[in-house]
Design an enzyme around this catalytic site. Sequence first.
Site, short mmCIF file in Angstrom:
data_model
loop_
_atom_site.label_atom_id
_atom_site.label_comp_id
_atom_site.label_asym_id
_atom_site.label_seq_id
_atom_site.Cartn_x
_atom_site.Cartn_y
_atom_site.Cartn_z
CE LYS A 190 -1.86 3.18 2.78
NZ LYS A 190 -1.92 4.23 1.80
N GLY A 243 6.45 5.11 8.77
CA GLY A 243 5.65 6.32 8.86
C GLY A 243 5.75 6.92 10.25
CB SER A 244 3.66 9.37 11.97
OG SER A 244 2.39 8.75 11.91
CB THR A 245 5.76 7.55 16.60
OG1 THR A 245 7.14 7.51 16.19
CG2 THR A 245 5.62 6.77 17.89
N GLY A 248 2.03 4.23 13.67
CA GLY A 248 2.63 2.96 14.09
C GLY A 248 1.84 2.34 15.25
CD GLU A 265 12.34 3.64 9.01
OE1 GLU A 265 12.36 4.61 9.81
OE2 GLU A 265 12.35 3.74 7.78
CB CYS A 299 12.59 8.36 9.08
SG CYS A 299 13.40 7.26 7.94
CD GLU A 395 9.56 12.41 12.12
OE1 GLU A 395 8.46 11.87 12.32
OE2 GLU A 395 10.51 11.83 11.58
P1 NDP Z 1 1.51 8.34 8.33
O1 NDP Z 1 2.35 7.57 9.28
O2 NDP Z 1 0.07 8.50 8.71
O3 NDP Z 1 1.56 7.66 6.87
C1 NDP Z 1 2.45 6.66 6.46
C2 NDP Z 1 1.68 5.55 5.75
O4 NDP Z 1 0.74 4.97 6.65
C3 NDP Z 1 0.87 6.03 4.55
O5 NDP Z 1 0.86 5.02 3.57
C4 NDP Z 1 -0.50 6.20 5.15
O6 NDP Z 1 -1.52 6.16 4.19
C5 NDP Z 1 -0.57 4.99 6.07
N1 NDP Z 1 -1.57 5.08 7.11
C6 NDP Z 1 -2.13 6.19 7.67
N2 NDP Z 1 -3.04 5.84 8.61
C7 NDP Z 1 -3.05 4.49 8.66
C8 NDP Z 1 -3.77 3.53 9.43
N3 NDP Z 1 -4.67 3.89 10.35
N4 NDP Z 1 -3.53 2.22 9.23
C9 NDP Z 1 -2.62 1.84 8.32
N5 NDP Z 1 -1.92 2.69 7.55
C10 NDP Z 1 -2.13 4.00 7.72
O7 NDP Z 1 2.18 9.72 8.10
P2 NDP Z 1 1.55 11.08 7.57
O8 NDP Z 1 1.47 11.02 6.09
O9 NDP Z 1 0.28 11.40 8.30
O10 NDP Z 1 2.69 12.11 8.02
C11 NDP Z 1 2.67 12.65 9.33
C12 NDP Z 1 4.04 12.71 9.93
O11 NDP Z 1 4.58 11.40 10.04
C13 NDP Z 1 5.09 13.44 9.10
O12 NDP Z 1 5.02 14.81 9.26
C14 NDP Z 1 6.35 12.86 9.67
O13 NDP Z 1 6.67 13.50 10.88
C15 NDP Z 1 5.98 11.41 9.95
N6 NDP Z 1 6.41 10.51 8.86
C16 NDP Z 1 7.52 9.78 9.07
C17 NDP Z 1 8.01 8.98 8.05
C18 NDP Z 1 9.23 8.17 8.23
O14 NDP Z 1 9.91 7.88 7.24
N7 NDP Z 1 9.53 7.71 9.43
C19 NDP Z 1 7.38 8.93 6.74
C20 NDP Z 1 6.16 9.71 6.65
C21 NDP Z 1 5.73 10.47 7.68
P3 NDP Z 1 -2.07 7.52 3.52
O15 NDP Z 1 -0.93 8.45 3.40
O16 NDP Z 1 -2.55 7.03 2.24
O17 NDP Z 1 -3.12 8.02 4.44
#
Ligand code: NDP
Length: 493
Positions: A190, A243-245, A248, A265, A299, A395
């Site tokens: 996804k 993605g975000s904590t 996570g 991660e 990240c 972050e």
């Molecule tokens: P998210 O953690 O929400 O998004 C990362 C992925 O998770 C996307 O594919 C997103 O889908 C998906 N996702 C979102 N909600 C759910 C859920 N409930 N269940 C399963 N998957 C889900 O990050 P954001 O895009 O909201 O960004 C917010 C903050 O997160 C950033 O500002 C940054 O601080 C941090 N971040 C950290 C990253 C890293 O590399 N560690 C990468 C990205 C963000 P979709 O986007 O389609 O909603």
Amino acid sequence: MTVTDTPIDVTAPIEHTQLLIGGEFVDALDGKVFDTINPSTGEVITQVAEGSAADVDRAVAAAREAFENGPWARMKPNERAAAIWRLGDLLMADAAEMGRIETLDQGKPYAYAMGGDVPSAAGLFHYMSGFATKLEGSTIPISAPGNFHTYTRREALGVVGLIVPWNFPLTISAWKLAPALAAGNTVVLKPAEATPLSALRLGQLALEAGFPPGVFNVVNGYGSTVGQRLAEHPGVDKVSFTGSTATGRRILDAAKGNLKRVTLELGGKSANIIFPDADIEAAIAGSSAGIFYNAGQACAAASRLYVHDAVYDEVIAGMAEKAQQIKVGDGFDPTSEIGPVASKEHFERVSSYLEVGKGEGEVVTGGARIGERGYFIEPTIFAGAAADSRIIKEEIFGPVVVATRFTDTDEVLAQANDTRYGLASGVWTSNVATAHSVAARIQAGTVWVNSYGVFDPSMPFGGMKESGWGREMGHDVMHDYTDVKTVCVNIDG
Ligand code: NDP
């Protein structure tokens, strides 16, 4: 091939916008689509199928069938290895188009997308393909009464859900896909809804590389629907998320139904420490790249800068000069060094932190939007913020660094470790004892010494503390995509 000798038709149509399920590109069951936006212009690139929970269900069913009964299940390890290697080759051959798609959708400069992200993803497939033929168990001399031949087998987990973000859409997909496939799993990927296009093209390349139908599925859509269903699906054996904590934690909650394996991660607020005996020029260059690369959307970004008092003014002046020189612009402008942030939503988030930072510290340079079109932000340095300020604790995920002065090693280590995160860190010094002792005392999954942001498929990467569970890349990642089975055979004649 270089960027300049590659003709790019920026407006050429995008070939794959549907979902990839069971080896075919298909519409979403309910026919829904959503817009994917070019962050350099704010304009719609194309419409993409919007998957739903029902689409996840059919992708998981296709992946299960491929895992249990398809040709994948019967392929020899060297055949699996060959397909994964081929995918790396096809990706390299497709660098111009894959780079175009990544730049359009994510915004990063084309030179970096084509010359950095694509080869790095291809390198992952090449490196990880070798594990397919090297997943070995061991024979174990046991002491239980009787006579036994005991050994372990390292086996694939089954169907793996991969949820990736929008900062490095292709590369992070490869971090997860390559080991998952090398271990013999089947996958449902996804992509983030902001950046679905490179995953779909990669899916097409996977079909060309010879992956049987159902081995590699892609379901675009929103996190709250597609991501959530994948994380909670009883037919998914493992989910790997970047993605975000906060998200996570939601994934963990969703995964507990069938106690699926989880790799996380997550975020970071990485400390980068410059000692007075460092090569200052190198430290300035490395620390600037460490925070501003990819518009700070990494990240592992070096977002907290600690500089010894003796060199503080020199370093901050040097970094401010570099920040002002960086060319921020449309990814297809060959002079651009960093692009926009990846979406309007993220632009608003980073912009709100710029306002917070102005209240919490002093602006050394930057602090504003660039232009009225697209989502461009000035490379920004804040200084003088208190240790518990939000810009030091949270972050930001943009081109924003917060500088702090220190005088003593114990003091700076206490500050560096005073964070819930533990992803990465940097140390700049010419003293070998300082380098190793500080590296040992920093609570982070990766420590770069006299460098920053060096990645390689052979280097395990992941977080301590709230930066996550498990590792990407290196040998270690294979533990996260396999299980150990113990076989104990009574051989008493
Ligand atoms: P998210 O953690 O929400 O998004 C990362 C992925 O998770 C996307 O594919 C997103 O889908 C998906 N996702 C979102 N909600 C759910 C859920 N409930 N269940 C399963 N998957 C889900 O990050 P954001 O895009 O909201 O960004 C917010 C903050 O997160 C950033 O500002 C940054 O601080 C941090 N971040 C950290 C990253 C890293 O590399 N560690 C990468 C990205 C963000 P979709 O986007 O389609 O909603």
